[in-house]
Scaffold this active site. Sequence first.
Site, mmCIF file in Angstrom:
data_model
loop_
_atom_site.group_PDB
_atom_site.id
_atom_site.type_symbol
_atom_site.label_atom_id
_atom_site.label_comp_id
_atom_site.label_asym_id
_atom_site.label_seq_id
_atom_site.Cartn_x
_atom_site.Cartn_y
_atom_site.Cartn_z
ATOM 1 N N LYS A 11 0.675 -1.158 -0.071
ATOM 2 C CA LYS A 11 0.035 0.120 -0.006
ATOM 3 C C LYS A 11 1.003 1.219 0.179
ATOM 4 O O LYS A 11 2.030 1.116 0.088
ATOM 5 C CB LYS A 11 -1.002 -0.246 1.313
ATOM 6 N N TYR A 51 -11.897 -3.081 -2.201
ATOM 7 C CA TYR A 51 -12.369 -3.192 -1.003
ATOM 8 C C TYR A 51 -14.003 -3.372 -0.953
ATOM 9 O O TYR A 51 -14.506 -3.033 0.225
ATOM 10 C CB TYR A 51 -11.767 -2.172 -0.039
ATOM 11 N N PHE A 59 -14.991 2.756 8.332
ATOM 12 C CA PHE A 59 -13.544 3.049 7.806
ATOM 13 C C PHE A 59 -13.376 2.800 6.150
ATOM 14 O O PHE A 59 -12.535 3.207 5.718
ATOM 15 C CB PHE A 59 -12.604 1.929 8.433
ATOM 16 N N ARG A 87 -0.721 -14.562 3.816
ATOM 17 C CA ARG A 87 -1.153 -14.071 5.273
ATOM 18 C C ARG A 87 -0.493 -14.128 6.394
ATOM 19 O O ARG A 87 -0.603 -13.210 7.328
ATOM 20 C CB ARG A 87 -2.830 -14.520 5.227
ATOM 21 N N THR A 93 -4.315 -8.112 11.067
ATOM 22 C CA THR A 93 -4.936 -6.831 10.369
ATOM 23 C C THR A 93 -4.389 -5.542 11.257
ATOM 24 O O THR A 93 -4.040 -4.729 10.672
ATOM 25 C CB THR A 93 -6.639 -6.742 10.319
ATOM 26 N N ARG A 104 3.404 -6.583 9.092
ATOM 27 C CA ARG A 104 2.778 -5.592 9.919
ATOM 28 C C ARG A 104 3.275 -5.609 11.605
ATOM 29 O O ARG A 104 3.437 -4.396 11.834
ATOM 30 C CB ARG A 104 1.326 -6.021 9.837
ATOM 31 N N ASN A 114 -1.233 -0.213 7.552
ATOM 32 C CA ASN A 114 -0.738 -1.613 7.874
ATOM 33 C C ASN A 114 0.075 -2.362 6.754
ATOM 34 O O ASN A 114 0.063 -3.306 6.474
ATOM 35 C CB ASN A 114 -1.871 -2.568 8.390
ATOM 36 N N HIS A 117 -1.531 -5.470 1.612
ATOM 37 C CA HIS A 117 -2.616 -6.320 1.495
ATOM 38 C C HIS A 117 -2.335 -7.721 0.889
ATOM 39 O O HIS A 117 -1.399 -7.935 -0.037
ATOM 40 C CB HIS A 117 -3.783 -5.729 0.400
ATOM 41 N N GLU A 128 -9.302 -10.902 -7.026
ATOM 42 C CA GLU A 128 -8.498 -9.875 -6.958
ATOM 43 C C GLU A 128 -7.224 -9.552 -7.950
ATOM 44 O O GLU A 128 -7.066 -8.557 -8.717
ATOM 45 C CB GLU A 128 -7.789 -9.664 -5.544
HETATM 46 P P1 DAT Z 1 -6.852 -7.381 5.989
HETATM 47 O O1 DAT Z 1 -6.098 -6.444 5.363
HETATM 48 O O2 DAT Z 1 -6.048 -7.738 7.134
HETATM 49 O O3 DAT Z 1 -7.485 -8.491 5.150
HETATM 50 P P2 DAT Z 1 -9.421 -6.690 6.488
HETATM 51 O O4 DAT Z 1 -9.862 -7.351 4.995
HETATM 52 O O5 DAT Z 1 -10.680 -6.932 7.653
HETATM 53 O O6 DAT Z 1 -8.265 -6.786 6.909
HETATM 54 O O7 DAT Z 1 -9.725 -5.120 6.229
HETATM 55 C C1 DAT Z 1 -9.083 -4.465 5.076
HETATM 56 C C2 DAT Z 1 -8.536 -3.128 5.551
HETATM 57 O O8 DAT Z 1 -9.174 -2.196 6.125
HETATM 58 C C3 DAT Z 1 -7.395 -3.425 6.473
HETATM 59 O O9 DAT Z 1 -6.237 -3.904 5.964
HETATM 60 C C4 DAT Z 1 -7.127 -1.876 7.085
HETATM 61 C C5 DAT Z 1 -8.712 -1.453 7.118
HETATM 62 N N1 DAT Z 1 -9.457 -2.065 8.504
HETATM 63 C C6 DAT Z 1 -9.996 -3.010 8.831
HETATM 64 N N2 DAT Z 1 -10.575 -2.992 9.937
HETATM 65 C C7 DAT Z 1 -10.102 -1.531 10.258
HETATM 66 C C8 DAT Z 1 -11.001 -0.806 11.588
HETATM 67 N N3 DAT Z 1 -11.499 -1.443 12.388
HETATM 68 N N4 DAT Z 1 -10.638 0.236 11.465
HETATM 69 C C9 DAT Z 1 -9.936 1.105 10.492
HETATM 70 N N5 DAT Z 1 -9.536 0.159 9.361
HETATM 71 C C10 DAT Z 1 -9.703 -0.954 9.359
HETATM 72 MG MG MG Z 2 -9.012 -8.589 3.806
#
Ligand code: DAT
Ligand code: MG
Length: 151
Positions: A11, A51, A59, A87, A93, A104, A114, A117, A128
């Site tokens: 990112k 996303y 968020f 992963r 996350t 991370r 973070n 992805h 994706e």
């Molecule tokens: P990951 O990236 O570990 O697959 P995710 O798919 O649940 O996590 O979420 C996608 C992204 O969204 C994540 O990398 C960061 C953001 N995100 C997730 N949960 C969040 C939260 N509670 N507050 C702020 N950003 C968040």
């Molecule tokens: Mg995800």
Amino acid sequence: SPQERTFIMIKPDGVHRGLVADIIKRFEAKGYKLVGIKVLVPSKDLAGKHYAEHEGKPFYPGLVNFLSSGAVVAMVWEGKEVIKTGRTFIGATNPLASAPGTIRGDYGIDVGRNIIHGSDSVDSAQKEIALWFKPAELAEYELISKKWVYE
Ligand code: DAT
Ligand code: MG
């Protein structure tokens, strides 16, 4: 499947912080094969589609804005269990909950910064990869190291 593929994306925060080579090194050193890579500033439309599963969450707007705020490095890596291993390399996350040794865990603090992805399933990986890459942007080749990595 023996030779699955995953979508990995550094990112904008990871690019600005100079973590591109470190991240690639982990996948490469493990024995995985890089079949696609490009640097681009994603449009809001592309970031939003990427996303889409989070649409409606508080968020989501900030997440889409952040992803399209700068250059990302989009990659496709191939190999045995590369989705799950990717992963594991990435960590949880929330970077503060990620173990040291994970990307991370080593480099991040806030969840909205973070760094990276990675696809979380065969289904999301397929979606994706199709969203970010044209078939012609994925290289078909065999690594000379293959017989030294796989038995
Ligand atoms: P990951 O990236 O570990 O697959 P995710 O798919 O649940 O996590 O979420 C996608 C992204 O969204 C994540 O990398 C960061 C953001 N995100 C997730 N949960 C969040 C939260 N509670 N507050 C702020 N950003 C968040
Ligand atoms: Mg995800």
